[in-house]
Scaffold this active site. Structure first.
Site, short mmCIF file in Angstrom:
data_model
loop_
_atom_site.label_atom_id
_atom_site.label_comp_id
_atom_site.label_asym_id
_atom_site.label_seq_id
_atom_site.Cartn_x
_atom_site.Cartn_y
_atom_site.Cartn_z
CE LYS A 90 78.07 45.37 117.30
NZ LYS A 90 76.69 46.06 117.36
CB THR A 145 71.78 50.47 122.77
OG1 THR A 145 72.14 49.39 123.40
CG2 THR A 145 70.01 50.34 122.82
CE LYS A 198 74.90 51.99 125.56
NZ LYS A 198 74.75 50.48 125.81
C1 26W Z 1 65.87 33.31 126.08
C2 26W Z 1 67.08 33.81 125.57
C3 26W Z 1 66.92 34.99 125.26
C4 26W Z 1 67.62 35.89 126.22
C5 26W Z 1 67.83 37.29 125.99
C6 26W Z 1 66.57 35.31 124.12
C7 26W Z 1 66.59 36.85 123.79
C8 26W Z 1 67.01 37.68 124.51
C9 26W Z 1 67.16 39.36 124.23
C10 26W Z 1 65.74 39.69 124.00
C11 26W Z 1 68.23 39.63 123.36
C12 26W Z 1 68.60 40.82 123.44
O1 26W Z 1 69.42 41.56 124.28
N1 26W Z 1 68.18 41.57 122.43
C13 26W Z 1 68.72 43.10 122.18
O2 26W Z 1 67.85 44.17 122.87
C14 26W Z 1 68.17 45.43 122.77
C15 26W Z 1 67.58 46.25 123.48
O3 26W Z 1 66.35 46.43 122.95
C16 26W Z 1 68.60 45.72 121.32
O4 26W Z 1 69.15 46.93 121.10
C17 26W Z 1 69.27 44.58 120.61
O5 26W Z 1 69.24 45.01 118.93
C18 26W Z 1 68.71 43.52 120.58
O6 26W Z 1 69.58 42.46 120.23
#
Ligand code: 26W
Length: 787
Positions: free
Chosen positions: A521, A629, A633
């Site tokens: 991850k 997620t 898997k």
């Molecule tokens: C602005 C910077 C930024 C970029 C991406 C902030 C936050 C993000 C995403 C929201 C981070 C992310 O990928 N979150 C993940 O989303 C998945 C799908 O819902 C979840 O399974 C994860 O727990 C979560 O960390």
């Protein structure tokens, strides 16, 4: 099904016209392009037909700044049920399909979970027969490729279209203009087919590339000012040049805001253009469109739709607001405060003043509504969209959407009861949960054909490929030793395949007979790779001191990219690699302990890692991982979870049973209770074995090249100016984590008992198909129908 002769002809033709040679003489990457192009010809008539068939239907639109699609070739061949045939055809041409398959660049147009979820959703919607298109950005460079050099992460540019982009169709005739303060640029659509499994529905992923209106300034060129001559072109193209490699920390870069507005405006204009050809009143727009915002990254869509409706289409404001709030829905993907997007007002003023004006008016509308509801003046600031000079994108998303959802039950509960409680009290009816899911087509059928075959044989049908709940019918085989033996044999095969790949890619030899303990991850403090690392060191010293200790031979495998600017995350990567060096270089650990950090973890590496796992590490601090997620898997491929009460782990264990997993550590409520009085130093002082492993950061066991190990050590014991000591409760959870591992170790010895646990995880993973998730979105939020 396929016309072999005609496919062969096409292959020869494309080989010649694209790369100027005979197919069998091309590079593997070139062969991949040629084969894909040839297959596109088979796909196109169906694709065009699907477009026509869905033209009059209500559609869902997924707006996402990230997509982690993974490799296309095999996925698309499987969906069209032509993989075996194609393999055969290539074989007859003297070409090995597997080599061609492996040469496909993984388009890494996303960071992690959020981007991969978008890809799983597209797959599920198409497979279920739901018309849903994705919109996003066609970055020239995806997420960096990672190399580990001297234990450290080194980032390398990812030029994913180097050999071509055979699945993307450039639709220049459908380009649109996007306006920024400095001028206009073109958004050029590239369409990628999203092929439903065995159902003839092909949806579209439309990714926008940025191009300049004027290629070239002749006057500047004639004046010999060459840089200036191409400046407009470069400025425009920079917008879609590169994906920001951050997946939790909002940096607030102007270019990032430009990216967001660029793809959102283009997508909405695209929808409006098509809608207008229907000759309907805009009042009906929500009857044809449901737009899902994948986190707040595309939230500028709310004021942009308002702007397009009121300024370009002459819709009056109140009606436009009704349309907007009936169209959008917002998914939140994280509880981390530092990830909540807020844009300085002046960025909007400087870059897209036309949108800024609309936001001002939306803000005022909110304030009026709040006052109308009797909210006191001193409470208004809690809701303000524009607050202290910043625009709070989550607040705008909530106000402008019909639905707000979290991605696992715990996550949604925390949103409702804590982070978004003010808003929940205002609009309780908008809030709902949609627990994430994954597509079994990629994460089992494609990545683990061996297990897929066994499942199909036992069920006597392939229906599980589109109905994962059927796996439940396999539960009772857990008590049939012959079946468990076959299952174990498959697990071993997958472990052997992974071992071979790791030897080839990393130059490390690992033993498929050892327990594969895997954590893959993004690297983040809250995900606690450091806890895992400390545990490995603990085991190492135990085994050193007590060579006769009965422990199962283990291989610990890590894969993780760190955001390039995240100093601590990079230090943790180096720490793990240092541990690997120590452990693997110690002859006393032979046959006992091994540690491997694989380079460049990505979708295609995941496809090899998940099926080979014996134990799935899901050890985030409770309340921090929205869902996860990867956990699903592993479960689907039959690996028990060692994990915390966090995100979807809770629901996983609820389905598969406590006894088949290893759940440990503080719960959210417990953390809340102890937070203010927590003193990690006490634990550290009381437990000499823990102290020893923590102190390897500073006692010279490893070289602290840049002081970052000392900084990590300090952060655990004393905190830093932005957080308390041991912010993620690594030391607090260490003891229970260790105990959980001991239990797993003891259980693993009983081969059939262990197989049973694995099997029961797999059999109970039905809930975690993204097919179930998409059904819920379709019915409870989007209100769309299957074709
Ligand atoms: C602005 C910077 C930024 C970029 C991406 C902030 C936050 C993000 C995403 C929201 C981070 C992310 O990928 N979150 C993940 O989303 C998945 C799908 O819902 C979840 O399974 C994860 O727990 C979560 O960390």
């Amino acid at each position: 099904m396929l016309n072999h002769e005609s496919l062969k002809k096409r292959i020869d033709l494309y080989a010649m016209t694209t790369f100027g040679g005979d197919f069998k003489d091309l590079l593997d990457s070139e062969k991949y392009v040629v084969l894909s192009k040839a297959m596109m010809e088979t796909i196109l008539p169906h694709w065009n037909q699907s477009r026509k068939n869905t033209e009059t239907m209500k559609k869902a639109y997924y707006l996402s700044s990230e997509y982690l699609m993974g490799r296309f070739l095999t996925n698309n061949l499987i969906a069209m049920d032509t993989k075996d045939e194609v393999k055969e055809i290539l074989k007859n041409m003297g070409v090995d399909y597997n080599q061609v398959e492996e040469s496909e660049e993984d388009p890494a147009l996303g960071n992690g979970g959020l981007g991969r979820l978008a890809a799983c959703f597209l797959d599920s919607a198409a497979t279920l027969g739901y018309p849903m298109d994705g919109y996003g950005i066609r970055y020239d460079f995806g997420l960096f490729k990672q190399k580990i050099v001297d234990g450290e992460q080194v980032e390398v540019a990812d030029n994913w279209t180097k050999y071509g982009d055979p699945w993307g169709i450039r639709k220049i005739s459908e380009k649109v203009r996007v306006t920024f303060k400095g001028g206009e640029i073109y958004a050029i659509p590239y369409d990628y087919p999203v092929i439903g499994y065995d159902n003839k529905l092909i949806n579209t992923l439309r990714l926008w590339k940025a191009e300049s209106l004027d290629e070239f300034d002749f006057r500047a060129f004639n004046d010999q000012n060459y840089d200036l001559a191409v400046k407009a072109k470069n400025d425009a193209e920079n917008i879609a040049k590169v994906l920001y490699p951050n997946d939790s920390y909002e940096e607030g870069k102007k270019l990032r805001l430009k990216q967001q507005y660029f793809f959102v405006s283009a997508s909405l204009q695209d929808m409006i253009r098509r809608f207008k050809s229907k000759n309907l009143d805009f009042e009906d727009f929500p009857k044809y469109h449901s737009i899902q915002l994948n986190d707040t990254h595309p939230a500028v869509a709310i004021p942009e739709l308002m702007r397009l409706l009121t300024r370009k289409e002459d819709v009056e404001w109140d009606k436009a607001w009704r349309i907007t709030t009936a169209t959008f829905a917002y998914t939140n993907h994280t509880l981390l405060a530092e990830a909540l997007e807020q844009w300085p007002e002046r960025y909007y003023q400087e870059l897209i003043p036309q949108v800024y004006k609309v936001i001002l008016r939306i803000h005022q509308m909110l304030i009026d509504e709040l006052k109308g509801k009797g909210i006191q003046d001193h409470d208004l600031n809690r809701y303000e969209i524009i607050h202290n000079g910043n625009i709070r994108m989550a607040w705008m998303s909530i106000f402008g959407s019909k639905s707000i959802n979290g991605v696992a039950r715990l996550h949604t509960d925390l949103l409702i009861n804590q982070e978004l409680n003010d808003w929940y009290r205002l609009y309780p009816e908008k809030f709902n949960n949609k627990t994430n899911g994954i597509t079994q087509r990629r994460w089992l059928l494609q990545s683990n054909p061996e297990l897929s075959e066994l499942i199909t044989e036992l069920l006597g049908s392939e229906d599980w490929i589109t109905d994962l709940k059927m796996l439940k019918n396999l539960e009772s085989y857990a008590d049939v030793p012959e079946i468990m033996e076959r299952f174990l044999q498959i697990k071993w095969t997958k472990k052997k395949q992974l071992s071979d790949y790791i030897l080839q890619e990393e130059g490390e030899e690992i033993d498929p007979d050892s327990l594969f303990d895997i954590q893959i991850k993004r690297l983040h403090e809250y995900k606690r790779q450091l806890l895992n690392a400390f545990h490995i060191l603990f085991l190492y010293y135990e085994l050193k001191e007590n060579p006769d200790l009965k422990r199962v031979p283990r291989t610990f495998i890590f894969g993780a990219k760190a955001a390039p600017g995240y100093v601590r995350a990079k230090a943790i990567i180096r720490f793990i690699n240092n541990i690997a060096e120590l452990v693997n270089g110690d002859p006393a650990m032979e046959g006992k302990l091994k540690v491997v950090f694989v380079q460049n973890y990505r979708v295609s590496y995941g496809e090899k890692l998940f099926p080979a796992a014996d134990l799935s590490e899901q050890i985030s601090t409770a309340g921090k991982e929205a869902s996860g997620t990867g956990n699903m898997k592993f479960m689907l491929n039959g690996a028990p979870t060692i994990g915390t009460y966090d995100g979807a782990n809770i629901e996983i264990v609820e389905e598969a049973g406590d006894a088949n997993n290893y759940i440990f550590g503080l719960k959210v409520e417990e953390i809340e209770k102890i937070r203010d009085s927590y003193n990690p130093e006490e634990i550290y002082q009381k437990d000499p074995k823990l102290r020893r492993v923590v102190d390897t950061l500073i006692d010279g066991t490893f070289e602290d090249k840049d002081g970052s190990y000392r900084e990590l050590h300090n952060s655990l014991l004393y905190g830093a100016n932005w957080h308390r000591a041991d912010n993620y409760f690594v030391l607090k959870d260490f003891h229970e984590y260790r105990k959980a591992h001991e239990k797993a170790d003891a259980d693993y010895v009983d081969r059939l008992g262990w197989a049973r646990k694995c099997w029961l995880n797999m059999s109970n993973s039905g809930k975690f198909s993204s097919d179930r998730t998409i059904e819920q979105y379709a019915q409870e939020i989007w209100d769309i129908e299957k074709i």
